[in-house]
Scaffold this motif. Structure first.
Motif, PDB file in Angstrom:
ATOM      1  N   ARG A  39     -10.978   0.755  -9.171  1.00  0.00           N
ATOM      2  CA  ARG A  39     -10.922   1.167  -7.511  1.00  0.00           C
ATOM      3  C   ARG A  39     -12.932  -0.806  -8.357  1.00  0.00           C
ATOM      4  O   ARG A  39     -12.724  -1.554  -6.482  1.00  0.00           O
ATOM      5  N   SER A  50       1.510   2.274  -3.859  1.00  0.00           N
ATOM      6  CA  SER A  50       1.193   2.052  -4.401  1.00  0.00           C
ATOM      7  C   SER A  50       1.299   3.548  -5.321  1.00  0.00           C
ATOM      8  O   SER A  50       0.922   3.181  -6.863  1.00  0.00           O
ATOM      9  N   ALA A  97     -10.389  -3.585  -6.521  1.00  0.00           N
ATOM     10  CA  ALA A  97      -9.883  -2.930  -4.884  1.00  0.00           C
ATOM     11  C   ALA A  97     -11.063  -3.686  -3.968  1.00  0.00           C
ATOM     12  O   ALA A  97     -10.994  -4.615  -3.492  1.00  0.00           O
ATOM     13  N   THR A 124      -4.999   3.059   1.960  1.00  0.00           N
ATOM     14  CA  THR A 124      -5.691   1.627   3.506  1.00  0.00           C
ATOM     15  C   THR A 124      -4.792   0.461   2.322  1.00  0.00           C
ATOM     16  O   THR A 124      -4.399  -0.070   1.828  1.00  0.00           O
ATOM     17  N   ASP A 125      -4.945  -0.499   2.559  1.00  0.00           N
ATOM     18  CA  ASP A 125      -4.627  -2.324   2.590  1.00  0.00           C
ATOM     19  C   ASP A 125      -5.726  -3.125   2.102  1.00  0.00           C
ATOM     20  O   ASP A 125      -6.792  -2.829   3.273  1.00  0.00           O
ATOM     21  N   ALA A 126      -6.501  -4.487   1.080  1.00  0.00           N
ATOM     22  CA  ALA A 126      -7.125  -4.837   0.965  1.00  0.00           C
ATOM     23  C   ALA A 126      -7.473  -6.007   2.528  1.00  0.00           C
ATOM     24  O   ALA A 126      -8.526  -5.587   2.687  1.00  0.00           O
ATOM     25  N   ALA A 139     -12.682   0.381  -1.749  1.00  0.00           N
ATOM     26  CA  ALA A 139     -12.154  -0.110  -2.742  1.00  0.00           C
ATOM     27  C   ALA A 139     -10.953   1.411  -2.928  1.00  0.00           C
ATOM     28  O   ALA A 139      -9.924   1.309  -3.367  1.00  0.00           O
ATOM     29  N   GLU A 140     -11.403   2.237  -3.520  1.00  0.00           N
ATOM     30  CA  GLU A 140     -10.979   3.625  -3.496  1.00  0.00           C
ATOM     31  C   GLU A 140      -9.714   4.050  -2.219  1.00  0.00           C
ATOM     32  O   GLU A 140      -8.885   4.026  -3.354  1.00  0.00           O
ATOM     33  N   VAL A 163      -7.799   1.397  -0.959  1.00  0.00           N
ATOM     34  CA  VAL A 163      -7.144   0.748  -1.406  1.00  0.00           C
ATOM     35  C   VAL A 163      -6.391   0.832  -2.752  1.00  0.00           C
ATOM     36  O   VAL A 163      -5.280   0.987  -2.584  1.00  0.00           O
ATOM     37  N   ARG A 164      -7.423   1.199  -3.461  1.00  0.00           N
ATOM     38  CA  ARG A 164      -6.641   2.404  -4.635  1.00  0.00           C
ATOM     39  C   ARG A 164      -5.681   2.941  -4.637  1.00  0.00           C
ATOM     40  O   ARG A 164      -4.432   2.768  -5.814  1.00  0.00           O
ATOM     41  N   THR A 165      -5.830   3.652  -3.550  1.00  0.00           N
ATOM     42  CA  THR A 165      -4.672   4.525  -3.336  1.00  0.00           C
ATOM     43  C   THR A 165      -3.734   4.427  -2.376  1.00  0.00           C
ATOM     44  O   THR A 165      -2.712   5.401  -2.355  1.00  0.00           O
ATOM     45  N   GLY A 166      -3.817   3.298  -2.451  1.00  0.00           N
ATOM     46  CA  GLY A 166      -2.488   2.722  -0.679  1.00  0.00           C
ATOM     47  C   GLY A 166      -3.310   3.653   0.462  1.00  0.00           C
ATOM     48  O   GLY A 166      -1.977   2.913   1.321  1.00  0.00           O
ATOM     49  N   ALA A 198       0.909  -0.588  -0.144  1.00  0.00           N
ATOM     50  CA  ALA A 198       0.153   0.291   0.109  1.00  0.00           C
ATOM     51  C   ALA A 198       0.599   1.067  -0.118  1.00  0.00           C
ATOM     52  O   ALA A 198       0.585   1.658  -0.522  1.00  0.00           O
ATOM     53  N   LEU A 218     -11.332 -11.357   0.530  1.00  0.00           N
ATOM     54  CA  LEU A 218     -10.899 -11.515   2.106  1.00  0.00           C
ATOM     55  C   LEU A 218     -12.044 -11.225   2.545  1.00  0.00           C
ATOM     56  O   LEU A 218     -11.394 -11.797   3.522  1.00  0.00           O
TER      57      LEU A 218
END
Lengths: 322, 322
Positions: A268, A47, A271, B309-311, B301-302, B304-307, A44, A278
């Motif tokens: 998105r 990214s 993700a 946070t993580d999944a 999800a956004e 996660v996409r931008t980093g 992350a 998960l």
């Protein structure tokens, strides 16, 4: 992971170009390692580096020459100086043990090239399976410096299609004589492609296949004013023709997607799929490791089977127990 | 459902043999109706009646003649006096709109027979999709008096294979010249079949296909002392040959599964899959109807996409919010 191979060190080595470190990290993803949350948190933070990657999905029925085309694409990207990773997604198979020799042999010309990474993923025994493992592998490869990640899926089923459809650009590969239009529609391929390729274009029927495909695509919704007109290209991957044109069309699609925001939306979505996969895996694990004897899920499933409860009440109970 | 078509009444009418009531109920399942929990609770009370059903899954690559074989099986079961339902599972396709004309035309000989019910299911737009809808449809059809439910899946992908593999008896259909052994292994069909059928057995190469298949099956784990020896049968569904033998072999497998407890295990697994699919759907719905703008899932999800946070952390947050 043996001592001395802590995840942060592996990531550093992978970013420095060490192919063995890349391979180890992908194995962690494939095996559903308990170190994955740590890896995900590390990635992350990287990214911003990963954003410039181009994730290309290739899908189509067995026998259309996806692997040969993938190999030709790798060659083409390499001559342009890009680092390329290939993730070939196989259905879980205890017989095949993941990688199938035949396909990988075709890739062997790239085996000694450090700028190429190739892995067949089966995601055996993972809860959440490929829906969870593939985006993780893609993010990993993007974060350690690959410019292009090709996700090749074997088969034409819904889960394979879903995996490929999560790419930035989706290439649907067909071959002449591989089945009529109805078969294509069945496989759901008309919905997911950004680019269509008639491979084995030197064969009889390639003209007709391309024409038929264009016709079927025209039946779909027309692209808006800022929309993407889905091209139908022709390649003969075995002879190397048309592959450069495909790479150019892919670059064009990537640019279009970036400009219009389609890329952000697609990523998105990728993700979100990963997050849901998960969360589901966590849920199932919390109910006592799936269908293990004596697990809560087994107990609830048995009650559904005998009619003591129904699946809706059982699902509510499963969620309440967590 | 219009007034006067309350679920309990529809179930009563369906049990009385009204084909329109059966069709309405299956539509509720396909559409993911809010009345499904009520229907599920009702059907749980009828599970003793449903136990004697035989759920037969048919799977195989496009073009092997699954629909023709299914139609021939329907004819054979009908001449023995059984009531037969067919659930044909299509991938979701906005173009095809679910049922594909070509296949259904082949089934038309059964269209006016009240002892036969045929439905193509696409499970469009349902959270949980076919993993959730198919067992519900199967339970419904079993509870309203069908003796045999044939689940025919189009495609060879993992989700289709999973759907077919949840049947009491799984028939894998191949055709001569439809691809070599490696292709079969890729599609994962060697793991899931209880019975194998080389269809179009009048064609060249049928002998070789059957021999090759037997050889590949022999590479797998041997059946134990009380195990099931997986037969490789030959049919020519278009000409009607071999279909009676297939029905006999299916009855034998059903008896074996009943005797050894394999049937109970398989059905418990089917129930567990359904429970997990429903729990997942609930989870996603609770996060704000999937990826709708402004939903919690979209927000995560956004991130996660931008980093940001993580999944893994996002999945935990999704579960905590529920």
């Amino acid at each position: 992971v043996p001592a001395g191979d802590a995840v942060p060190e592996l990531v550093d080595r992978a970013r420095g170009g060490d192919p063995r470190a890349v391979a180890r990290l992908v194995t962690l993803v494939e095996d559903g390692s308990p170190q994955l949350p740590e890896l995900a948190a590390l990635l992350a933070g990287l990214s911003a580096d990963a954003e410039r990657v181009h994730v290309v999905g290739l899908t189509g029925a067995p026998g259309v020459g996806k692997s040969t085309l993938t190999s030709a694409l790798v060659g083409c990207y390499r001559s342009a100086g890009s680092r390329v990773a290939v993730v070939a997604v196989d259905p879980s198979s205890p017989f095949s043990g993941g990688a199938l020799l035949g396909d990988r042999v075709r890739m062997q010309q790239h085996a000694t090239d450090g700028g190429v990474f190739i892995r067949s993923m089966a995601a055996r025994g993972r809860l959440g399976g490929l829906a969870e493992a593939t985006p993780q592998a893609v993010r990993l490869l993007a974060s350690v410096g690959f410019d292009v990640v090709l996700v090749e899926t074997v088969g034409v089923g819904q889960s394979e299609v879903d995996v490929a459809a999560a790419a930035d650009s989706v290439v649907v590969v067909v071959a002449p004589g591989m089945g009529d239009g109805v078969q294509a529609a069945k496989a759901g391929i008309l919905e997911i492609g950004d680019l269509y390729v008639v491979n084995k274009a030197d064969r009889d029927g390639a003209d007709m296949a391309a024409r038929e495909l264009r016709q079927m695509l025209r039946l779909g919704p027309a692209p808006g004013p800022d929309g993407w007109e889905r091209p139908v290209l022709r390649t003969s991957a075995a002879e190397g023709t048309g592959v450069g044109e495909l790479v150019a069309a892919l670059a064009e699609h990537r640019d279009w997607a970036d400009r219009t925001g389609a890329l952000t939306t697609r990523r998105r979505r990728r993700a979100a799929d990963e997050v849901v996969a998960l969360a589901t895996a966590r849920l199932v694990a919390a109910s006592g490791a799936g269908l293990d004897r004596g697990s809560r899920l087994e107990e609830l499933a048995e009650q559904v089977r005998t009619g003591a409860t129904d699946a809706y009440r059982a699902a509510a109970a499963l969620l309440a127990d967590r």
